[in-house]
Scaffold this active site. Structure first.
Site, PDB file in Angstrom:
ATOM      1  CG  ASP A  27      -2.055   0.992   1.071  1.00  0.00           C
ATOM      2  OD1 ASP A  27      -2.422   1.312  -0.085  1.00  0.00           O
ATOM      3  OD2 ASP A  27      -2.572   1.465   2.097  1.00  0.00           O
ATOM      4  CG  ASN A  75      -7.674  -2.466  -5.048  1.00  0.00           C
ATOM      5  OD1 ASN A  75      -6.750  -3.230  -4.776  1.00  0.00           O
ATOM      6  ND2 ASN A  75      -8.004  -1.454  -4.229  1.00  0.00           N
TER       7      ASN A  75
HETATM    8  C1  IPE Z   1      -5.329  -2.749   0.058  1.00  0.00           C
HETATM    9  O1  IPE Z   1      -5.036  -1.426  -0.220  1.00  0.00           O
HETATM   10  C2  IPE Z   1      -5.339  -3.544  -1.207  1.00  0.00           C
HETATM   11  C3  IPE Z   1      -4.049  -3.704  -1.856  1.00  0.00           C
HETATM   12  C4  IPE Z   1      -2.922  -3.210  -1.454  1.00  0.00           C
HETATM   13  C5  IPE Z   1      -4.055  -4.518  -3.044  1.00  0.00           C
HETATM   14  P1  IPE Z   1      -6.186  -0.353  -0.474  1.00  0.00           P
HETATM   15  O2  IPE Z   1      -5.506   0.930  -0.735  1.00  0.00           O
HETATM   16  O3  IPE Z   1      -7.121  -0.855  -1.516  1.00  0.00           O
HETATM   17  O4  IPE Z   1      -6.948  -0.370   0.928  1.00  0.00           O
HETATM   18  P2  IPE Z   1      -7.863   0.728   1.615  1.00  0.00           P
HETATM   19  O5  IPE Z   1      -8.840   1.206   0.574  1.00  0.00           O
HETATM   20  O6  IPE Z   1      -6.959   1.817   2.063  1.00  0.00           O
HETATM   21  O7  IPE Z   1      -8.490   0.011   2.761  1.00  0.00           O
HETATM   22  C1  IPE Z   2      -1.578   0.015  -3.405  1.00  0.00           C
HETATM   23  O1  IPE Z   2      -1.338   1.371  -3.494  1.00  0.00           O
HETATM   24  C2  IPE Z   2      -1.779  -0.633  -4.748  1.00  0.00           C
HETATM   25  C3  IPE Z   2      -3.157  -1.074  -5.001  1.00  0.00           C
HETATM   26  C4  IPE Z   2      -4.125  -1.077  -4.126  1.00  0.00           C
HETATM   27  C5  IPE Z   2      -3.450  -1.554  -6.348  1.00  0.00           C
HETATM   28  P1  IPE Z   2      -2.530   2.405  -3.534  1.00  0.00           P
HETATM   29  O2  IPE Z   2      -2.897   2.636  -4.964  1.00  0.00           O
HETATM   30  O3  IPE Z   2      -3.634   1.976  -2.664  1.00  0.00           O
HETATM   31  O4  IPE Z   2      -1.827   3.699  -2.965  1.00  0.00           O
HETATM   32  P2  IPE Z   2      -2.463   4.759  -1.974  1.00  0.00           P
HETATM   33  O5  IPE Z   2      -2.910   4.005  -0.765  1.00  0.00           O
HETATM   34  O6  IPE Z   2      -3.606   5.403  -2.695  1.00  0.00           O
HETATM   35  O7  IPE Z   2      -1.339   5.692  -1.697  1.00  0.00           O
HETATM   36 MG    MG Z   3      -4.109   2.324  -0.705  1.00  0.00          MG
END
Ligand code: IPE
Ligand code: IPE
Ligand code: MG
Length: 249
Positions: A27, A75
């Protein structure tokens, strides 16, 4: 990394040595990019590259399993452009990873609802499965179109179907149910790491993390390097795993 604290595979360990199975929620890619004035998708590209470095490091220090959360069932809610870029990166990444797997004899499994992925991605997943069958040793699991609740529901449906067909025992045990999960045959994660500053599980490995040690850090995934992993492992090694029991009664 303190190489003297190696795995003791003989049963459950109370004083943690090296975690046998590490799980990571990848994340913080989007925020990493935004802070640099780049599109969120640029963060996903750097994040994908970082996975390769961390996976190699885990293999080299003697971790047996690394499971990463790359794309959740939730996602898909993101803007179409972002989802498209992530899927394109995953295709490229899996394609390159296949070469690495053959060269370094790495096993790689995809956890998730593969039926919901594009035909190109499904073909790459089939190829990684085929290659994995040839090797032993370190295994990387990539959670793609993965949701912990979805995994449990799918497992329950498959068990019910097997039961109806006379292929499963009527007496369902935790171990028996576990064999219907994507993680069948793999020990539960010892250490769950979430970079990116959030302190939640976001539908990751809900069943398997029953007794995982959690480690949260504000470091964003693209900046999470091997020194950060060493820090997480050191914290893990200072924990007292009791599994509901008492240490010195
Ligand atoms: C969790 O991250 C899912 C992945 C890293 C694949 P998210 O960014 O989707 O989670 P939330 O929305 O902050 O809970
Ligand atoms: C994690 O990074 C990757 C996926 C969930 C695909 P994020 O895209 O959630 O990055 P932030 O949390 O918005 O910074
Ligand atoms: Mg995220």
């Amino acid at each position: 990394m303190d190489q003297t604290k190696t795995n003791n595979t003989a049963g459950e360990r109370e004083t943690p040595g090296l975690p046998r199975h590490i799980a990571i929620i990848l994340d913080g890619n989007g925020r990493w990019a935004k802070r640099r004035g780049l599109p969120r998708t640029a963060g996903h590209a750097v994040g994908a590259e970082n996975f390769r470095k961390i996976a190699t490091y885990c293999k080299n220090i003697g971790v047996d399993y690394l499971t990463v959360y790359a794309f959740s069932t939730e996602n898909w809610k993101r803007p179409e452009d972002e989802v498209k870029t992530i899927m394109r990166l995953l295709r490229r990444y899996l394609d390159e990873a296949i070469d690495t797997m053959e060269k370094d004899h790495i096993r790689m499994k995809i956890f998730g609802d593969v039926a919901g992925l594009s035909p190109e991605l499904r073909a790459l997943v089939a190829k990684t499965d085929e290659i994995s069958r040839r090797y032993e040793g370190f295994q990387a699991n990539i959670c793609l179109n993965y949701g912990g609740r979805d995994e449990i529901v799918q497992a329950a449906k498959r068990y019910a179907a097997d039961l109806a067909a006379g292929r499963a025992e009527a007496e369902l045990t935790e171990e028996g149910f576990g064999s219907y999960l994507y993680s069948a045959g793999i020990p539960d994660p010892d250490l769950l790491i979430r970079p990116g500053g959030e302190q939640r599980i976001s539908n990751f490995l809900l069943w398997q993390c029953a007794y995982a040690e959690f480690y949260f850090t504000d470091v964003l995934w693209p900046d999470f390097d091997t020194a950060e992993l060493d820090k997480a492992i050191a914290v893990y090694q200072s924990r007292d795993r009791r599994y509901g029991g008492v240490k010195n009664p």
